[in-house]
Design a protein around this motif. Structure first.
Motif, PDB file in Angstrom:
ATOM      1  N   LEU A   1      -7.556   0.916  -5.046  1.00  0.00           N
ATOM      2  CA  LEU A   1      -6.950  -0.330  -4.613  1.00  0.00           C
ATOM      3  C   LEU A   1      -6.212  -0.147  -3.287  1.00  0.00           C
ATOM      4  O   LEU A   1      -6.309  -0.980  -2.389  1.00  0.00           O
ATOM      5  CB  LEU A   1      -5.967  -0.842  -5.670  1.00  0.00           C
ATOM      6  CG  LEU A   1      -6.545  -1.560  -6.886  1.00  0.00           C
ATOM      7  CD1 LEU A   1      -5.430  -1.986  -7.834  1.00  0.00           C
ATOM      8  CD2 LEU A   1      -7.373  -2.763  -6.473  1.00  0.00           C
ATOM      9  N   LYS A   2      -5.507   0.975  -3.184  1.00  0.00           N
ATOM     10  CA  LYS A   2      -4.723   1.247  -1.973  1.00  0.00           C
ATOM     11  C   LYS A   2      -5.615   1.337  -0.743  1.00  0.00           C
ATOM     12  O   LYS A   2      -5.434   0.584   0.223  1.00  0.00           O
ATOM     13  CB  LYS A   2      -3.945   2.547  -2.151  1.00  0.00           C
ATOM     14  CG  LYS A   2      -3.158   2.968  -0.916  1.00  0.00           C
ATOM     15  CD  LYS A   2      -2.319   4.205  -1.199  1.00  0.00           C
ATOM     16  CE  LYS A   2      -1.482   4.611  -0.007  1.00  0.00           C
ATOM     17  NZ  LYS A   2      -0.549   5.713  -0.301  1.00  0.00           N
ATOM     18  N   TYR A   3      -6.584   2.239  -0.768  1.00  0.00           N
ATOM     19  CA  TYR A   3      -7.401   2.454   0.418  1.00  0.00           C
ATOM     20  C   TYR A   3      -8.424   1.341   0.623  1.00  0.00           C
ATOM     21  O   TYR A   3      -8.819   1.062   1.758  1.00  0.00           O
ATOM     22  CB  TYR A   3      -8.059   3.830   0.348  1.00  0.00           C
ATOM     23  CG  TYR A   3      -7.034   4.930   0.462  1.00  0.00           C
ATOM     24  CD1 TYR A   3      -6.344   5.141   1.650  1.00  0.00           C
ATOM     25  CD2 TYR A   3      -6.707   5.732  -0.631  1.00  0.00           C
ATOM     26  CE1 TYR A   3      -5.367   6.123   1.754  1.00  0.00           C
ATOM     27  CE2 TYR A   3      -5.725   6.717  -0.543  1.00  0.00           C
ATOM     28  CZ  TYR A   3      -5.064   6.911   0.657  1.00  0.00           C
ATOM     29  OH  TYR A   3      -4.097   7.870   0.757  1.00  0.00           O
ATOM     30  N   GLY A   4      -8.808   0.685  -0.469  1.00  0.00           N
ATOM     31  CA  GLY A   4      -9.678  -0.484  -0.333  1.00  0.00           C
ATOM     32  C   GLY A   4      -8.979  -1.584   0.437  1.00  0.00           C
ATOM     33  O   GLY A   4      -9.571  -2.215   1.329  1.00  0.00           O
ATOM     34  N   ASN A   5      -7.701  -1.820   0.115  1.00  0.00           N
ATOM     35  CA  ASN A   5      -6.930  -2.828   0.832  1.00  0.00           C
ATOM     36  C   ASN A   5      -6.717  -2.460   2.289  1.00  0.00           C
ATOM     37  O   ASN A   5      -6.839  -3.303   3.178  1.00  0.00           O
ATOM     38  CB  ASN A   5      -5.568  -3.011   0.145  1.00  0.00           C
ATOM     39  CG  ASN A   5      -5.571  -4.113  -0.892  1.00  0.00           C
ATOM     40  OD1 ASN A   5      -5.643  -5.295  -0.557  1.00  0.00           O
ATOM     41  ND2 ASN A   5      -5.508  -3.736  -2.148  1.00  0.00           N
ATOM     42  N   VAL A   6      -6.405  -1.191   2.536  1.00  0.00           N
ATOM     43  CA  VAL A   6      -6.163  -0.741   3.908  1.00  0.00           C
ATOM     44  C   VAL A   6      -7.406  -0.912   4.771  1.00  0.00           C
ATOM     45  O   VAL A   6      -7.348  -1.471   5.881  1.00  0.00           O
ATOM     46  CB  VAL A   6      -5.707   0.730   3.932  1.00  0.00           C
ATOM     47  CG1 VAL A   6      -5.695   1.266   5.357  1.00  0.00           C
ATOM     48  CG2 VAL A   6      -4.320   0.870   3.307  1.00  0.00           C
ATOM     49  N   ILE A   7      -8.551  -0.436   4.272  1.00  0.00           N
ATOM     50  CA  ILE A   7      -9.802  -0.513   5.035  1.00  0.00           C
ATOM     51  C   ILE A   7     -10.206  -1.964   5.262  1.00  0.00           C
ATOM     52  O   ILE A   7     -10.570  -2.357   6.384  1.00  0.00           O
ATOM     53  CB  ILE A   7     -10.915   0.268   4.308  1.00  0.00           C
ATOM     54  CG1 ILE A   7     -10.587   1.767   4.313  1.00  0.00           C
ATOM     55  CG2 ILE A   7     -12.273   0.013   4.971  1.00  0.00           C
ATOM     56  CD1 ILE A   7     -11.482   2.589   3.411  1.00  0.00           C
TER      57      ILE A   7
ATOM     58  N   THR B   1       0.800  -1.229   0.000  1.00  0.00           N
ATOM     59  CA  THR B   1       0.000   0.000   0.000  1.00  0.00           C
ATOM     60  C   THR B   1       0.831   1.276   0.000  1.00  0.00           C
ATOM     61  O   THR B   1       0.408   2.291  -0.548  1.00  0.00           O
ATOM     62  CB  THR B   1      -0.974   0.014   1.192  1.00  0.00           C
ATOM     63  OG1 THR B   1      -0.249  -0.236   2.405  1.00  0.00           O
ATOM     64  CG2 THR B   1      -2.027  -1.066   1.025  1.00  0.00           C
ATOM     65  N   SER B   2       2.022   1.245   0.597  1.00  0.00           N
ATOM     66  CA  SER B   2       2.837   2.463   0.614  1.00  0.00           C
ATOM     67  C   SER B   2       3.355   2.814  -0.780  1.00  0.00           C
ATOM     68  O   SER B   2       3.713   3.969  -1.043  1.00  0.00           O
ATOM     69  CB  SER B   2       4.016   2.308   1.577  1.00  0.00           C
ATOM     70  OG  SER B   2       4.855   1.240   1.171  1.00  0.00           O
TER      71      SER B   2
ATOM     72  N   LYS C   1      -2.522  -6.494  13.186  1.00  0.00           N
ATOM     73  CA  LYS C   1      -2.878  -5.361  12.332  1.00  0.00           C
ATOM     74  C   LYS C   1      -2.237  -5.513  10.955  1.00  0.00           C
ATOM     75  O   LYS C   1      -1.022  -5.669  10.836  1.00  0.00           O
ATOM     76  CB  LYS C   1      -2.424  -4.057  12.975  1.00  0.00           C
ATOM     77  CG  LYS C   1      -3.191  -3.701  14.245  1.00  0.00           C
ATOM     78  CD  LYS C   1      -2.705  -2.388  14.822  1.00  0.00           C
ATOM     79  CE  LYS C   1      -3.480  -2.033  16.088  1.00  0.00           C
ATOM     80  NZ  LYS C   1      -3.002  -0.749  16.684  1.00  0.00           N
ATOM     81  N   LEU C   2      -3.080  -5.470   9.932  1.00  0.00           N
ATOM     82  CA  LEU C   2      -2.618  -5.563   8.554  1.00  0.00           C
ATOM     83  C   LEU C   2      -3.014  -4.303   7.792  1.00  0.00           C
ATOM     84  O   LEU C   2      -3.917  -3.582   8.198  1.00  0.00           O
ATOM     85  CB  LEU C   2      -3.217  -6.787   7.854  1.00  0.00           C
ATOM     86  CG  LEU C   2      -2.957  -8.172   8.468  1.00  0.00           C
ATOM     87  CD1 LEU C   2      -3.632  -9.246   7.617  1.00  0.00           C
ATOM     88  CD2 LEU C   2      -1.475  -8.450   8.596  1.00  0.00           C
ATOM     89  N   SER C   3      -2.343  -4.074   6.670  1.00  0.00           N
ATOM     90  CA  SER C   3      -2.700  -2.931   5.828  1.00  0.00           C
ATOM     91  C   SER C   3      -2.929  -3.344   4.376  1.00  0.00           C
ATOM     92  O   SER C   3      -3.172  -2.502   3.520  1.00  0.00           O
ATOM     93  CB  SER C   3      -1.595  -1.867   5.874  1.00  0.00           C
ATOM     94  OG  SER C   3      -0.382  -2.377   5.361  1.00  0.00           O
ATOM     95  N   ASP C   4      -2.859  -4.648   4.098  1.00  0.00           N
ATOM     96  CA  ASP C   4      -3.021  -5.128   2.722  1.00  0.00           C
ATOM     97  C   ASP C   4      -3.544  -6.557   2.750  1.00  0.00           C
ATOM     98  O   ASP C   4      -2.891  -7.444   3.299  1.00  0.00           O
ATOM     99  CB  ASP C   4      -1.673  -5.076   1.999  1.00  0.00           C
ATOM    100  CG  ASP C   4      -1.784  -5.292   0.494  1.00  0.00           C
ATOM    101  OD1 ASP C   4      -2.847  -5.725   0.028  1.00  0.00           O
ATOM    102  OD2 ASP C   4      -0.797  -5.023  -0.209  1.00  0.00           O
TER     103      ASP C   4
ATOM    104  N   ILE D   1       6.916  -3.725   1.277  1.00  0.00           N
ATOM    105  CA  ILE D   1       7.811  -4.166   0.204  1.00  0.00           C
ATOM    106  C   ILE D   1       7.724  -3.189  -0.958  1.00  0.00           C
ATOM    107  O   ILE D   1       6.822  -2.356  -1.029  1.00  0.00           O
ATOM    108  CB  ILE D   1       7.450  -5.581  -0.298  1.00  0.00           C
ATOM    109  CG1 ILE D   1       5.965  -5.636  -0.707  1.00  0.00           C
ATOM    110  CG2 ILE D   1       7.790  -6.630   0.723  1.00  0.00           C
ATOM    111  CD1 ILE D   1       5.606  -6.831  -1.531  1.00  0.00           C
ATOM    112  N   ASN D   2       8.668  -3.315  -1.876  1.00  0.00           N
ATOM    113  CA  ASN D   2       8.634  -2.528  -3.097  1.00  0.00           C
ATOM    114  C   ASN D   2       7.564  -3.089  -4.028  1.00  0.00           C
ATOM    115  O   ASN D   2       7.411  -4.309  -4.147  1.00  0.00           O
ATOM    116  CB  ASN D   2       9.997  -2.578  -3.796  1.00  0.00           C
ATOM    117  CG  ASN D   2      11.094  -1.983  -2.946  1.00  0.00           C
ATOM    118  OD1 ASN D   2      10.967  -0.865  -2.461  1.00  0.00           O
ATOM    119  ND2 ASN D   2      12.181  -2.726  -2.746  1.00  0.00           N
TER     120      ASN D   2
END
Length: 227
Positions: free
Chosen positions: A122-128, A114-115, A141-144, A191-192
Protein backbone atom coordinates in the motif's frame (compact mmCIF):
# COMPACT_ATOMS: atom_id res chain seq x y z
CA UNK A 1 -15.73 28.39 12.21
CA UNK A 2 -12.08 28.95 11.38
CA UNK A 3 -10.86 32.53 10.95
CA UNK A 4 -14.30 33.74 9.81
CA UNK A 5 -14.67 30.86 7.34
CA UNK A 6 -17.39 28.25 7.85
CA UNK A 7 -16.28 24.62 7.79
CA UNK A 8 -18.03 21.31 7.08
CA UNK A 9 -16.66 17.82 7.70
CA UNK A 10 -17.92 14.87 5.65
CA UNK A 11 -17.55 11.43 7.22
CA UNK A 12 -18.23 8.65 4.66
CA UNK A 13 -19.01 5.60 6.77
CA UNK A 14 -19.50 1.94 5.94
CA UNK A 15 -19.60 -0.28 9.04
CA UNK A 16 -17.71 2.25 11.17
CA UNK A 17 -19.69 1.71 14.37
CA UNK A 18 -16.51 0.83 16.28
CA UNK A 19 -14.95 4.27 16.02
CA UNK A 20 -17.17 6.92 14.48
CA UNK A 21 -18.45 8.28 17.79
CA UNK A 22 -14.90 8.57 19.15
CA UNK A 23 -13.85 10.53 16.08
CA UNK A 24 -16.89 12.80 16.15
CA UNK A 25 -16.29 13.64 19.82
CA UNK A 26 -12.61 14.37 19.13
CA UNK A 27 -13.58 16.69 16.27
CA UNK A 28 -16.13 18.54 18.40
CA UNK A 29 -13.45 19.26 21.00
CA UNK A 30 -11.46 21.16 18.36
CA UNK A 31 -14.30 23.69 18.18
CA UNK A 32 -13.58 24.67 14.55
CA UNK A 33 -16.09 22.59 12.55
CA UNK A 34 -19.50 24.18 11.99
CA UNK A 35 -21.17 21.16 10.49
CA UNK A 36 -20.36 17.46 10.76
CA UNK A 37 -22.07 15.28 8.18
CA UNK A 38 -22.15 11.53 8.72
CA UNK A 39 -22.97 9.69 5.50
CA UNK A 40 -24.02 6.10 6.15
CA UNK A 41 -23.16 3.97 3.15
CA UNK A 42 -25.73 1.21 3.76
CA UNK A 43 -23.87 -0.10 6.81
CA UNK A 44 -24.73 -3.47 8.26
CA UNK A 45 -23.66 -2.62 11.81
CA UNK A 46 -24.71 0.15 14.22
CA UNK A 47 -23.18 3.02 12.21
CA UNK A 48 -26.56 4.71 11.71
CA UNK A 49 -27.32 4.69 15.43
CA UNK A 50 -23.83 5.97 16.29
CA UNK A 51 -24.16 8.89 13.87
CA UNK A 52 -27.63 9.87 15.03
CA UNK A 53 -26.83 9.78 18.75
CA UNK A 54 -24.10 12.40 18.27
CA UNK A 55 -26.42 15.19 17.12
CA UNK A 56 -24.82 15.69 13.72
CA UNK A 57 -26.30 15.63 10.23
CA UNK A 58 -27.25 12.11 9.18
CA UNK A 59 -27.43 11.18 5.49
CA UNK A 60 -27.71 7.81 3.78
CA UNK A 61 -26.08 7.18 0.41
CA UNK A 62 -28.31 4.86 -1.59
CA UNK A 63 -25.53 3.82 -3.94
CA UNK A 64 -22.77 1.69 -2.47
CA UNK A 65 -19.22 3.01 -2.40
CA UNK A 66 -16.89 5.58 -0.87
CA UNK A 67 -17.41 7.96 -3.77
CA UNK A 68 -21.19 7.76 -3.58
CA UNK A 69 -21.07 8.59 0.13
CA UNK A 70 -18.69 11.53 -0.36
CA UNK A 71 -20.73 12.97 -3.23
CA UNK A 72 -23.87 12.79 -1.10
CA UNK A 73 -22.10 14.83 1.56
CA UNK A 74 -20.66 17.32 -0.92
CA UNK A 75 -24.12 18.15 -2.24
CA UNK A 76 -25.22 19.00 1.30
CA UNK A 77 -22.31 21.33 2.10
CA UNK A 78 -22.88 25.09 1.97
CA UNK A 79 -19.80 26.21 3.89
CA UNK A 80 -16.67 28.07 2.75
CA UNK A 81 -14.35 25.15 3.53
CA UNK A 82 -14.90 21.40 3.22
CA UNK A 83 -13.08 18.55 4.94
CA UNK A 84 -13.34 14.87 4.05
CA UNK A 85 -12.16 12.13 6.39
CA UNK A 86 -12.88 8.45 6.93
CA UNK A 87 -13.81 7.89 10.62
CA UNK A 88 -12.21 4.45 10.80
CA UNK A 89 -9.67 5.00 13.56
CA UNK A 90 -6.72 5.54 11.23
CA UNK A 91 -6.78 9.37 11.30
CA UNK A 92 -6.34 11.71 14.27
CA UNK A 93 -8.75 14.62 14.69
CA UNK A 94 -5.94 16.93 15.84
CA UNK A 95 -4.37 16.74 12.38
CA UNK A 96 -7.32 18.77 11.11
CA UNK A 97 -5.70 21.79 12.77
CA UNK A 98 -2.54 21.22 10.71
CA UNK A 99 -4.58 21.37 7.51
CA UNK A 100 -6.44 24.50 8.60
CA UNK A 101 -3.20 26.29 9.44
CA UNK A 102 -2.31 26.20 5.72
CA UNK A 103 -5.62 27.00 4.06
CA UNK A 104 -4.98 30.76 3.90
CA UNK A 105 -1.89 30.16 1.78
CA UNK A 106 -3.25 27.28 -0.31
CA UNK A 107 -6.53 26.39 -2.01
CA UNK A 108 -6.42 22.73 -1.04
CA UNK A 109 -4.49 20.70 1.52
CA UNK A 110 -3.98 16.99 0.83
CA UNK A 111 -2.43 14.54 3.27
CA UNK A 112 0.07 11.71 3.06
CA UNK A 113 0.03 8.59 5.23
CA UNK A 114 3.00 6.91 3.59
CA UNK A 115 5.60 7.79 6.23
CA UNK A 116 3.47 5.95 8.83
CA UNK A 117 2.29 3.06 6.67
CA UNK A 118 3.48 -0.40 7.66
CA UNK A 119 1.83 -2.20 4.76
CA UNK A 120 4.53 -2.07 2.08
CA UNK A 121 2.46 -2.74 -1.02
CA UNK A 122 0.00 0.00 0.00
CA UNK A 123 2.81 2.38 0.92
CA UNK A 124 4.90 2.06 -2.23
CA UNK A 125 1.86 1.61 -4.44
CA UNK A 126 0.58 4.98 -3.27
CA UNK A 127 3.97 6.64 -3.67
CA UNK A 128 4.53 5.35 -7.22
CA UNK A 129 0.99 6.09 -8.34
CA UNK A 130 1.12 9.61 -6.89
CA UNK A 131 4.33 10.40 -8.78
CA UNK A 132 2.83 9.12 -12.03
CA UNK A 133 -0.35 11.12 -11.51
CA UNK A 134 1.56 14.33 -10.78
CA UNK A 135 3.69 13.82 -13.89
CA UNK A 136 0.84 13.05 -16.29
CA UNK A 137 -1.41 15.89 -15.17
CA UNK A 138 1.32 18.45 -14.35
CA UNK A 139 0.29 18.68 -10.73
CA UNK A 140 2.24 19.27 -7.54
CA UNK A 141 4.41 16.47 -6.20
CA UNK A 142 2.35 14.03 -4.15
CA UNK A 143 3.25 10.87 -2.25
CA UNK A 144 -0.23 9.49 -1.49
CA UNK A 145 -3.24 9.20 -3.78
CA UNK A 146 -5.51 7.34 -1.35
CA UNK A 147 -5.59 9.44 1.82
CA UNK A 148 -9.16 10.57 2.39
CA UNK A 149 -8.29 13.40 4.80
CA UNK A 150 -8.43 16.50 2.61
CA UNK A 151 -9.36 20.14 2.99
CA UNK A 152 -10.37 22.46 0.18
CA UNK A 153 -12.34 25.58 -0.64
CA UNK A 154 -15.91 25.10 -1.82
CA UNK A 155 -15.52 27.78 -4.49
CA UNK A 156 -13.14 25.51 -6.40
CA UNK A 157 -15.16 22.34 -5.85
CA UNK A 158 -18.24 24.06 -7.28
CA UNK A 159 -16.53 24.32 -10.65
CA UNK A 160 -16.75 20.56 -11.21
CA UNK A 161 -18.91 19.13 -8.40
CA UNK A 162 -21.86 18.31 -10.64
CA UNK A 163 -19.65 16.40 -13.08
CA UNK A 164 -18.16 13.91 -10.60
CA UNK A 165 -18.89 10.36 -11.81
CA UNK A 166 -17.10 7.94 -9.49
CA UNK A 167 -18.98 6.02 -6.81
CA UNK A 168 -16.05 4.00 -5.46
CA UNK A 169 -12.58 4.75 -4.05
CA UNK A 170 -11.55 6.10 -7.44
CA UNK A 171 -13.34 9.34 -6.54
CA UNK A 172 -10.06 10.25 -4.82
CA UNK A 173 -8.30 10.22 -8.18
CA UNK A 174 -11.12 12.06 -9.92
CA UNK A 175 -11.05 14.84 -7.31
CA UNK A 176 -7.27 15.08 -7.51
CA UNK A 177 -7.18 15.38 -11.30
CA UNK A 178 -9.96 17.96 -11.32
CA UNK A 179 -8.14 20.07 -8.76
CA UNK A 180 -4.90 19.74 -10.75
CA UNK A 181 -6.62 21.03 -13.86
CA UNK A 182 -7.89 24.12 -12.06
CA UNK A 183 -4.22 25.09 -11.50
CA UNK A 184 -4.96 26.03 -7.91
CA UNK A 185 -2.38 26.02 -5.12
CA UNK A 186 -2.20 22.56 -3.54
CA UNK A 187 0.06 21.30 -0.79
CA UNK A 188 0.44 17.80 0.68
CA UNK A 189 1.48 17.31 4.31
CA UNK A 190 2.42 14.28 6.38
CA UNK A 191 -0.04 13.19 9.04
CA UNK A 192 -0.24 10.57 11.75
CA UNK A 193 -1.75 7.31 10.53
CA UNK A 194 -2.69 4.16 12.42
CA UNK A 195 -4.19 0.81 11.49
CA UNK A 196 -7.90 1.22 11.00
CA UNK A 197 -10.43 -0.47 13.28
CA UNK A 198 -12.00 -3.39 11.43
CA UNK A 199 -11.23 -4.53 7.90
CA UNK A 200 -11.12 -2.14 4.96
CA UNK A 201 -13.87 -2.64 2.43
CA UNK A 202 -11.36 -1.96 -0.37
CA UNK A 203 -7.73 -2.51 0.66
CA UNK A 204 -7.99 -5.19 3.32
CA UNK A 205 -5.80 -7.53 1.27
CA UNK A 206 -3.50 -7.50 -1.78
CA UNK A 207 -6.22 -8.52 -4.25
CA UNK A 208 -8.52 -5.78 -2.98
CA UNK A 209 -5.73 -3.23 -3.25
CA UNK A 210 -4.98 -4.35 -6.81
CA UNK A 211 -8.64 -3.91 -7.77
CA UNK A 212 -8.57 -0.38 -6.37
CA UNK A 213 -5.41 0.39 -8.40
CA UNK A 214 -7.19 -0.81 -11.55
CA UNK A 215 -10.16 1.43 -10.79
CA UNK A 216 -7.76 4.34 -10.29
CA UNK A 217 -6.15 3.57 -13.66
CA UNK A 218 -9.53 3.57 -15.39
CA UNK A 219 -10.19 7.11 -14.18
CA UNK A 220 -6.72 8.25 -15.27
CA UNK A 221 -7.31 6.90 -18.79
CA UNK A 222 -10.77 8.48 -18.99
CA UNK A 223 -9.45 11.86 -17.84
CA UNK A 224 -6.30 11.72 -19.95
CA UNK A 225 -8.11 10.93 -23.19
CA UNK A 226 -11.37 12.68 -22.20
CA UNK A 227 -13.40 9.58 -22.96
Amino acid sequence: MFQNKTLSLILPAYNEGLNISNFINAVKKLNVVDQIIGVDNNSEDNTEQEIKKNNIVYLNADKQGFGAAVKKGLKYCKTDLILICEPDGSFEANDILKLLSLINDYDAVFTSRTSSMKNYYLKYGNVIYAKILSLIFCGPKLSDVGSSLRLFKKEHLDKFKNNLKSDGPELQIELTINFFRLKIKIIEIDINYSNRLGISNYTGNFIGSLKVALRFTKIVIIKLFKI
